[in-house]
Scaffold this active site. Structure first.
Site, mmCIF file in Angstrom:
data_model
loop_
_atom_site.group_PDB
_atom_site.id
_atom_site.type_symbol
_atom_site.label_atom_id
_atom_site.label_comp_id
_atom_site.label_asym_id
_atom_site.label_seq_id
_atom_site.Cartn_x
_atom_site.Cartn_y
_atom_site.Cartn_z
ATOM 1 N N LYS A 197 0.235 4.289 -0.413
ATOM 2 C CA LYS A 197 -0.377 5.501 0.176
ATOM 3 C C LYS A 197 -0.069 6.720 -0.707
ATOM 4 O O LYS A 197 0.010 6.581 -1.935
ATOM 5 C CB LYS A 197 0.100 5.697 1.611
ATOM 6 C CG LYS A 197 -0.102 4.467 2.470
ATOM 7 C CD LYS A 197 0.119 4.741 3.922
ATOM 8 C CE LYS A 197 0.012 3.457 4.704
ATOM 9 N NZ LYS A 197 0.194 3.649 6.120
ATOM 10 N N SER A 226 3.294 -2.124 10.597
ATOM 11 C CA SER A 226 4.742 -2.219 10.804
ATOM 12 C C SER A 226 5.303 -3.620 10.529
ATOM 13 O O SER A 226 6.169 -4.109 11.252
ATOM 14 C CB SER A 226 5.105 -1.774 12.221
ATOM 15 O OG SER A 226 4.717 -0.433 12.412
ATOM 16 N N ASN A 245 0.883 -1.178 0.000
ATOM 17 C CA ASN A 245 0.000 0.000 0.000
ATOM 18 C C ASN A 245 0.917 1.224 0.000
ATOM 19 O O ASN A 245 1.494 1.571 1.017
ATOM 20 C CB ASN A 245 -0.885 -0.056 1.256
ATOM 21 C CG ASN A 245 -1.737 1.197 1.400
ATOM 22 O OD1 ASN A 245 -1.854 1.996 0.471
ATOM 23 N ND2 ASN A 245 -2.338 1.385 2.578
ATOM 24 N N HIS A 265 -9.559 1.335 4.882
ATOM 25 C CA HIS A 265 -8.301 1.594 5.582
ATOM 26 C C HIS A 265 -8.548 2.591 6.705
ATOM 27 O O HIS A 265 -9.329 3.538 6.557
ATOM 28 C CB HIS A 265 -7.246 2.119 4.603
ATOM 29 C CG HIS A 265 -5.867 2.077 5.173
ATOM 30 N ND1 HIS A 265 -5.421 3.017 6.086
ATOM 31 C CD2 HIS A 265 -4.846 1.203 4.992
ATOM 32 C CE1 HIS A 265 -4.178 2.709 6.432
ATOM 33 N NE2 HIS A 265 -3.800 1.612 5.780
ATOM 34 N N GLU A 270 -5.607 -4.644 10.703
ATOM 35 C CA GLU A 270 -4.537 -3.676 10.930
ATOM 36 C C GLU A 270 -4.818 -2.910 12.209
ATOM 37 O O GLU A 270 -5.649 -1.977 12.216
ATOM 38 C CB GLU A 270 -4.454 -2.684 9.773
ATOM 39 C CG GLU A 270 -4.187 -3.334 8.428
ATOM 40 C CD GLU A 270 -3.663 -2.329 7.408
ATOM 41 O OE1 GLU A 270 -2.555 -2.534 6.912
ATOM 42 O OE2 GLU A 270 -4.342 -1.328 7.158
ATOM 43 N N GLY A 287 2.339 2.293 10.813
ATOM 44 C CA GLY A 287 3.346 3.341 10.627
ATOM 45 C C GLY A 287 4.009 3.793 11.913
ATOM 46 O O GLY A 287 4.715 4.797 11.938
ATOM 47 N N GLU A 332 -6.894 4.986 7.780
ATOM 48 C CA GLU A 332 -6.595 6.389 7.470
ATOM 49 C C GLU A 332 -7.762 7.030 6.736
ATOM 50 O O GLU A 332 -8.069 8.219 6.921
ATOM 51 C CB GLU A 332 -5.301 6.476 6.640
ATOM 52 C CG GLU A 332 -4.066 6.180 7.502
ATOM 53 C CD GLU A 332 -2.866 5.667 6.729
ATOM 54 O OE1 GLU A 332 -2.896 5.670 5.483
ATOM 55 O OE2 GLU A 332 -1.895 5.235 7.385
HETATM 56 C C1 PEP Z 1 -0.845 0.210 6.146
HETATM 57 O O1 PEP Z 1 -0.923 1.378 6.012
HETATM 58 O O2 PEP Z 1 -1.684 -0.546 5.662
HETATM 59 C C2 PEP Z 1 0.294 -0.315 6.917
HETATM 60 C C3 PEP Z 1 0.267 -1.524 7.337
HETATM 61 O O3 PEP Z 1 1.332 0.531 7.125
HETATM 62 P P1 PEP Z 1 2.768 0.165 7.756
HETATM 63 O O4 PEP Z 1 3.165 -1.146 7.156
HETATM 64 O O5 PEP Z 1 3.640 1.238 7.353
HETATM 65 O O6 PEP Z 1 2.539 0.062 9.207
#
Ligand code: PEP
Length: 689
Positions: free
Chosen positions: A447, A650, A445, A532, A604, A610, A534
């Protein structure tokens, strides 16, 4: 019927194999004895002197080794077609010989089992007919034999068996037979073995008298013997019953051209050395120096020392001239001498008529120790090489290694069989390997990172890396809308699939700035990320809006990576299960089971996205298992088992293997680590560990 055939073949195989192994072995460990038997057969065929000794000895060793090896190969079902046919042929030839000896009676004992087991010619024929029938059954259906060792390891058994049996023959030839089945074995009391007990059955005879009267001839027995008017013509006496035959019945020792000394020599109290050579003409004279020293030692300590041979005076004189022998010679029957010891010459030590030591001329006692009376030396006592001890040695040297090899081989074969089952058995797969049933996915992803050129360059890099090193999972990259068409042009979608990060909740129309699911699909994308955190957080995407987006995505043939996850506060309040279940219910549980098959769930935890904080693999597994159970509750176990549930938050190359090893984690949704080809590939490669 098929099962019956298989059982019959394997029973026949198990009947024939041990007989061949035993008969081959007992002959192989007495190569000279087997050679003498072959010579007896040649004698019966009037070919006695024609075939040289080395040929009969070579035949003895090879026939015994062949028999033993065939038995072992049959037991292990090695080279099944070839082995079974050769065995059938071998037994057929032996059966012809036994028919001949049964009819013509040229030899008293067939020698099938060496000296270990004696069979009458009739019993030998019966045994061979049974073996022939069994071997024919096996040769008819050789492939029904169950292998005891896999094909790839058969060479080990073949070579080990050949080396073992040839070594056993060579050892027995150089020294003396490993096992001594004759009545002159160590421990045997010779005078006692020659005795006929008083109560033993006596032989019985019948005499027929041929008499004549008035030109008429008639036969009478003692019971109806006629009066004196009959004239005696002839009589015949036949043995009607054999009496007791002692184990040793043909051992006599004669002075050269003189008296019988059997009782005197064998009845001697104390030690007696008997040097034995059936024929001096064939005796090995290379060790006569040692023999002379033993003779001198016997003289010094007063032990009688005699040389027994069947050779003529001329041969004795010749031997004396060559070796300077001073010991006294006596005559004994050659067959008896060959039976006493399998070495020419060989040395026997008797104590009070009991055999306490036997030596081959290659293995005479160390003359260095012959400086005190025999009673005080090691050789003056009976050795402790008992039959059970020898059997244990054979077990350790031959049977145990083969047994361990077989166990290891069978375990290996069994594990391969299980693996094979895994691949072929649907039910087994479902129960044992549920995880393999569903898709493993690593999805990136991006972003709002990377401009178009950077995105295309990264795509090319990922694409090339994965083309050169095929991934063990499905790989998806989800890019901003602006990249989709260009990325689709450089991406090999057989290796990496394309996805969008979002799509509109409206089908089409005046929605400035929005991109519809149909538009996404038209770029060549196959996936879309929806829900997601976000987007929920910063763009206020509610469950209802997401529900619309999901429906439109599915309607346009896109697969949905639907994200769920709790905040830190919610986790701390232990509400994570409640939260994720509500998210599912709010946006995707309205779908039919068929529609749900196009949903990939991405769990998630918002606190891990992040932030560098990862949920532990156990934490992640726990909630993944919960999500799967919620799906099972809604759509049934089968749909739940087939739903891919990704972990996101992460995730890196370093923690991916541990996370992906969990039974309910089917891959990852990767943010930051998907922006560098090497990092992303490191996570993809976690599926190879
Ligand atoms: C995400 O945004 O879906 C995500 C898992 O981000 P990160 O791997 O950077 O934590």
């Amino acid at each position: 019927m098929e099962l019956f055939k298989t059982i019959a073949v394997n029973m026949c195989r198990l009947a024939v194999a041990p007989v061949l192994i035993f008969s081959g072995f007992v002959k192989a460990v007495d190569p000279l004895g087997t050679q003498y038997k072959i010579q007896d057969y040649l004698e019966a065929l009037s070919m006695g002197g024609i075939v040289p000794d080395w040929i009969t000895l070579a035949a003895s060793i090879s026939i015994s080794a062949l028999e033993f090896c065939l038995g072992i190969f049959l037991l292990f079902a090695i080279r099944r077609r070839f082995t079974s046919k050769l065995i059938c042929l071998f037994i057929a030839v032996m059966t012809i010989i036994t028919i001949w000896i049964f009819i013509a009676d040229p030899v008293a004992d067939c020698g099938c089992f060496g000296d270990a087991v004696k069979l009458s010619n009739g019993m030998t024929l019966a045994k061979n007919l049974v073996l022939l029938a069994c071997s024919a059954v096996v040769a008819w259906f050789p492939l029904r034999m169950k292998r005891a060792i896999s094909k790839s390891n058969q060479w080990i058994v073949i070579n080990y068996t050949i080396v073992f049996i040839l070594f056993s023959s060579a050892y027995s030839l150089y020294k003396l037979p490993m096992f001594d089945f004759r009545p002159y074995h160590i421990g045997s009391d010779i005078p006692k073995s020659m005795e006929i007990p008083k109560e033993a059955p006596q032989p019985e005879f019948e005499t027929t008298f041929i008499m004549e009267k008035n030109g008429v001839r008639k036969e009478f027995t003692l019971d109806n013997y006629p009066d004196s008017t009959w004239t005696f013509i002839d009589s015949k006496t036949v043995q009607t019953k054999t009496g007791y035959v002692p184990p040793i019945h043909d051992f006599s020792i004669q002075e050269i051209g003189g008296n019988d000394k059997t009782n005197e020599i064998l009845g001697h109290r104390g030690y007696t050395f008997l040097l034995i050579s059936p024929y001096l003409e064939h005796a090995d004279d290379s060790n006569f120096g040692d023999i002379d020293q033993i003779y001198e030692y016997a003289q010094d300590f007063g032990y009688p020392f005699y040389y027994l041979t069947a050779s003529s005076q001329k041969a004795i004189k010749n031997w004396q001239d060559i070796t300077g022998a001073k010991y006294k010679f006596f005559n004994t029957d050659a067959t008896t001498l060959k039976t006493i010891i399998r070495s020419n010459p060989g040395l026997l030590l008797l104590k009070d008529g009991v055999v306490i030591r036997k030596w081959s001329h290659n293995d005479l006692p160390d003359t260095g120790i012959l400086n005190k009376p025999l009673a005080e030396t090691e050789i003056g006592k009976m050795p402790d090489d008992s039959i059970p001890g020898k059997v244990v040695k054979i077990f350790l040297w031959f049977i145990l290694p083969l047994l361990l090899l077989t166990i290891a081989d069978r375990l290996w074969a069994w594990s391969r069989w299980l693996k094979g089952k895994e691949h072929s058995n649907k039910i087994y797969k479902l129960i044992k390997n549920r995880k393999k049933m569903r898709k493993k996915i690593v999805a990136g992803n991006w972003k709002m990172n990377l401009n178009l050129q950077e995105g295309v360059a990264l795509t090319t890099e990922i694409n090339n890396a994965l083309k050169g090193d095929k991934p063990n999972c499905d790989v998806v990259i989800c890019t901003p809308f602006i990249h989709l068409a260009s990325v689709a042009n450089v991406l090999d979608q057989n290796v990496v699939a394309l996805g969008a990060e979002n799509c509109a909740d409206k089908e089409k129309g005046a929605y400035t700035g929005e991109v519809s699911a149909e538009m996404v699909k038209s770029t060549g994308a196959k996936y879309v990320i929806l829900g997601h955190s976000e987007r929920r957080q910063y763009y206020n995407e509610t469950p209802e809006v997401l529900k619309e987006k999901v429906l439109l995505a599915l309607k346009n043939g896109l697969k949905v990576i639907f994200c769920i996850g709790e905040t830190l506060e919610e986790r701390e309040a232990n509400k994570q299960n409640e939260v994720v279940k509500a998210e599912l219910e709010g946006s995707v549980f309205n779908l039919s089971a068929e529609e749900f098959e196009n949903i990939v769930i991405a769990y998630e935890p918002i606190w891990a996205i992040g932030t560098g904080k990862t949920a532990t693999s156990d934490q992640a597994e726990e909630i993944h298992a919960f999500v799967r159970s919620a799906i099972a509750e809604k759509y049934g176990k089968e749909v739940a088992e087939e739903t891919t549930i990704l972990y996101g938050g992460s995730c890196k190359a370093s923690n991916a293997p541990e996370l992906f090893a969990k039974p309910d984690i089917d891959g990852g949704l990767i943010g930051g680590a998907s922006l560098k080809a090497a990092d992303f590939k490191g996570i993809i490669d976690a599926w190879k560990k």
